[in-house]
Design an enzyme around this catalytic site. Sequence first.
Site, PDB file in Angstrom:
ATOM      1  N   CYS A 123       0.822  -1.215   0.000  1.00 34.38           N
ATOM      2  CA  CYS A 123       0.000   0.000   0.000  1.00 34.38           C
ATOM      3  C   CYS A 123       0.860   1.269   0.000  1.00 34.38           C
ATOM      4  CB  CYS A 123      -0.945   0.011   1.186  1.00 34.38           C
ATOM      5  SG  CYS A 123      -0.225  -0.527   2.724  1.00 34.38           S
ATOM      6  N   HIS A 142      -2.902   6.476   4.509  1.00 35.11           N
ATOM      7  CA  HIS A 142      -1.447   6.579   4.684  1.00 35.11           C
ATOM      8  C   HIS A 142      -0.984   7.946   4.168  1.00 35.11           C
ATOM      9  CE1 HIS A 142      -1.221   2.517   5.895  1.00 35.11           C
ATOM     10  NE2 HIS A 142      -0.653   1.949   4.841  1.00 35.11           N
TER      11      HIS A 142
END
Length: 340
Positions: free
Chosen positions: A130, A243
């Site tokens: 990710c 994130h």
Amino acid sequence: MGYKIVVVGATGNVGREMLNILAEREFPVDEIVALASRKSLGTEVSFGDKTLKTLDLATFDFAGWDMALFAVGSEATKEFAPIAAKAGCVVIDNSSLYRYDPDVPLIVPEVNPDAIMGYSKKNIIANPNCSTAQMVVALKPLHDRAKIKRVVVSTYQSVSGSGKAAIDELWNQTKGMYVPGQEVDPSVYPKQIAFNVIPHIDVFMDSGDTKEEWKMVAETKKIIDPSIKVTATCVRVPVFVGHSESINIETEEFLDEDEARDILRESPGILVIDKREDGGYVTPIECVGDFATFVSRIRQDVTVENGINLWCVSDNLRKGAALNAVQIAELLGRRVLKKG
Ligand code: 2RA
């Protein structure tokens, strides 16, 4: 005419997002099944306005199915991905198992779509980590314009990256600090994440880097260009989803900050929100549920000859995992299977 799609690991965070995104993007589905472990047999999961009951992965016959989106750990992937691939069902795998295999393409559709043609060697395509996926979306257009030499990245990764238990941990620790009687036994968790940050994701390697940091280096090289030098520090922060990354870039050719901003604005998958004022940037809470890789704080790094700094935020369950996997399925359909 559409595709026969399998979602493996349908009860996990990423598996559920895969189903949501397949429905949101109206992926051409003729038939879809949700697979999970025997202990989760019959669990109900949503696919748009439909409800699917999970079937048992261990006994499922992949023959006749077009694509299987895998959202399970490396152990289960190691056991079942080859079975699916051998049955003629193309595997799009979100685990790290095949990412570094030279016979398996590692794909971010906005960055290296042509590499997907290498899928037929093992009938498997790998989804990147990710933290890598959002970064390479931002790096690629700048690399094409000014050839990136070196990247220094610090990540601020949400707890959902490491699964549902980590989400519960943050919630319980936070609640335990405010609700009398809900205190959490500190010995239950190795490190407190509530109101804290932890510079450790995945295992430590002999180099002193963590495996998460090594992944960002190895995957950026495989996806964009092996000549790019990357150094990463990956940090867990008390955020549920989203994130964030502080990215410092050094290029061969000078790249003016305004030109960099214009290039990023025009690039696929990117939304630039970059005003030098209060709120003129994206924060993780604002990216949740969105498909975009957001870029803010674009500015010259005047400490080197050709340097650019930027801030990059994205929903790690979407672009960082489920969305990228669905985009790979869309690309595979357009370029290879051509049914939809
Ligand atoms: C994490 N990137 O954030 C890792 C795995 N998803 O925990």
